[in-house]
Design an enzyme around this catalytic site. Sequence first.
Site, short mmCIF file in Angstrom:
data_model
loop_
_atom_site.label_atom_id
_atom_site.label_comp_id
_atom_site.label_asym_id
_atom_site.label_seq_id
_atom_site.Cartn_x
_atom_site.Cartn_y
_atom_site.Cartn_z
N GLU A 172 0.85 -1.20 0.00
CA GLU A 172 0.00 0.00 0.00
C GLU A 172 0.89 1.26 0.00
OE1 GLU A 172 -2.47 0.51 3.60
OE2 GLU A 172 -1.92 2.61 3.32
N HIS A 173 1.96 1.24 0.76
CA HIS A 173 2.89 2.39 0.77
C HIS A 173 3.49 2.62 -0.62
CE1 HIS A 173 3.67 3.50 5.13
NE2 HIS A 173 2.77 2.54 5.21
#
Lengths: 413, 423
Positions: free
Chosen positions: A51-52
Amino acid sequence: MINYQRFVLENGLEVLVHEDHSTKMAVLNILYKVGSRNEIPGKTGLAHYFEHLMFGSSKNVPVFDTALERVGGSCNAFTNTDITNYYITLPAVNIETAFWLESDRMLQLNLSEKTIETQRKVVIEEFKQRYLNQPYGDVFHHIRKLAFDTHPYQWPTIGRDIEDIVNYSREDVEEFYLTHYRPDNAIMVVAGDVSLDQVRFMADKWFGEIPSGKIPKRSIPVELPQTGKKTLVVDAEVPTDALYKVYHMPGKLQEGYLQADLITDILGFGRSSTLEQKLVKNGHIFASVSAYIFGTVDPGLMVFSGKMEKGQSAELAEKALDLVVQEFLESSIPEDTLTKVKNQAEAMKTYESVQLLNRAMSLAYYAHLGSPDLYQTEYEKKTQIPAESILDWGKEILKEENASTVYYKAVAK
Amino acid sequence: MTVDRSIAPAFQIPERIDFPLPIHRTLKNGVRLYFIPTPEISAIRLEINSDAPATLGMEEKKLASYFTLHMLMEGIKGKTSAELDDFFDTYASEVEVINTFEHHGLSLLTTKKHFQTVLPIFFKLLTEALFPEKELAKRKSQKILSLNILKEKTGNRASQLFRQELFGKSHPYGQITEEKDVEEIQRLDLIEFYHKQLWINPEIFLTGNLSTEEIKLIEGLFGELPVVQIEKKLPNFGNGNHLRLVEDREKALQSSIRVGCHLIPKNHPEYFGLWVFNVFLGGYFGSRLIKNIREDKGHTYGIYSSIGSLQATDYWVVMADVIKEHREAVIDEIYKEIHKLQMEEIPLDELETVRNYLIGNLLSNFSSAFELISRFKSIHQSGLDFGFYKKQLEFIKTFQAEQIQEIGKKYLSKEKMVEIIVG
């Protein structure tokens, strides 16, 4: 009820449109059907770490956030055990920018060395800040590991330990992207001051050409029924003992899930709940108590937790908790209590729907379970369950051989 | 259909934002009521807010307001603590305590369906609380536990020390609550506070789907509340000399950093300039501090600078939890970024990004009807009105880089800063 219209692109992307012309804003929410339940031992935390990486750059967008801020928008995302959800809020006149940004990172994310390495450091700091550098911060690492033997719910979304985060390779990351970040594994909700025609046109224009996924998802190991009680003692430098007792329970949409939800509503929701009244307000062992369920897709946990008053032990607290739970199972549920939890379920829907973003997320979440209509039908089912059914399921779930207990013990510095 | 993805879609920046004015009434006891109707939402939120003694230059026994407010739900004439809990839960209504530096009070969140049933009992909390000893004893022991847990958290400790150094040990805003303060609280302190200091200059903020009769019900009830009207005497804070405080914790895995100083009031002509300067520096996800410390160096999960709102003079603070061995480097970088932003030309695309981001953000803040009343409250309590946001929008559209750089130079310098490191 949340109004919506639905269509599916040829590549499998499911699109929902929720029109609300009382606002000048719009939300574009994309849910990917991937979470920590899709991870394997040794590579835990990968879904959240990924997600980062999605906020780095894609082929035509050097910095995701900047491109969005330039048109007056903002964004964020979260990952849990079952899903990864990205959302953008922006002036509705600029909705096309959100389509451009989300489609570019679904089609062609740049996985640069710099992003991979910097976000590795950032996530390690997140691990420390939220789970290690906080009193009682690592407790769910212990609980999950104790309660689950095979299912990936045995580690939290952040990952089992920092070492796993250190060890992700470029290949892990690329494979993860190509397996899970595909249109046929996603649900897009566009909400706010937008129209169905507009969304249909833009969805086709920006997402239509993205190829479907070709790599099959790994099957997820099934947790076998627990046959005996499990316990763990953790010693830590914390102000007082804490008790965490969990029971295996059905997954969302399975028979018994809503009954489990009602059990924790009655026992643990609000100041008038049974546990709060009996153990905290009229007891001397607990300083605080709570009961809730993991609302997970696969069979999850019903959780009872509490912090002890100074000098009181977690072992003693468990006995007091067991007594109250036993008493609940052996008596009947008063009509007033059922009315109360049903009123709460009804009001909660009103409160939740105030925000446009919440409505968009709810639609995406229930669509991922099977249909956006589940948002309404699950609520209706829940409010019609009779008391006997709640207690029957209570007796099924709240058994000692189905329990795992962590005694989190305060030790002197 | 193939689309040229290298060209970003065209965009527009909203020209105007509507700032709807609340309806304003004065009740017969002088209490003012502000109401923003949201006929399409069947929830109702009512908040009663009064001035904390500290904003009036009055003394308050430490924690008296905290415990008085938290004990309101523990029993009133005719209803025990358990009965009250059951009542509010049955009608799915949430009662919350407001207890900030400058204001205290209670809020009620309920649904239109249950509003008329719930309101009279909510009102009785304000006038007929009993403060039973047993419940107070439990509250005290819970508070002691939460103080002990907070003490373990480096971030919390750093914030406490920051406030202590910024506002001074002797001022209520700067005082650190200790276990002995909890022990010293007696039932009589709460009763005295309840009757003398709780309802000073109260105001009511209301939103939701309410009929004329429902408004009248509120006016009738709250018009009977015994209140005290006192002229405010706001505290006057100033920056001291540069100061650093370090509390090492061998076992901590990170260091919590706080760096900041006092600023200027919201009605100061240079306020918006300073506010925008802060946004560039650390006030949004694309800010220079995030770009440098998180996205480039990976020293932290998050670093932000923000402006703390007070009635008299706002203050500024940078907050981050960082890798221990880089804590000095991070503080150096904070000063470097301040200096760079003050002295070096700001690139045009960054100016455009911040300008547009802020307009979008303002539009977003005013797009949810149910939250408008909170926007109004926050500015009203600083003695201003929605004109503030109109001016703010105008400023965002027109500010020049040099202008905010000059203002940044004037108010943010190392000599004024309080620096705290814990961990």
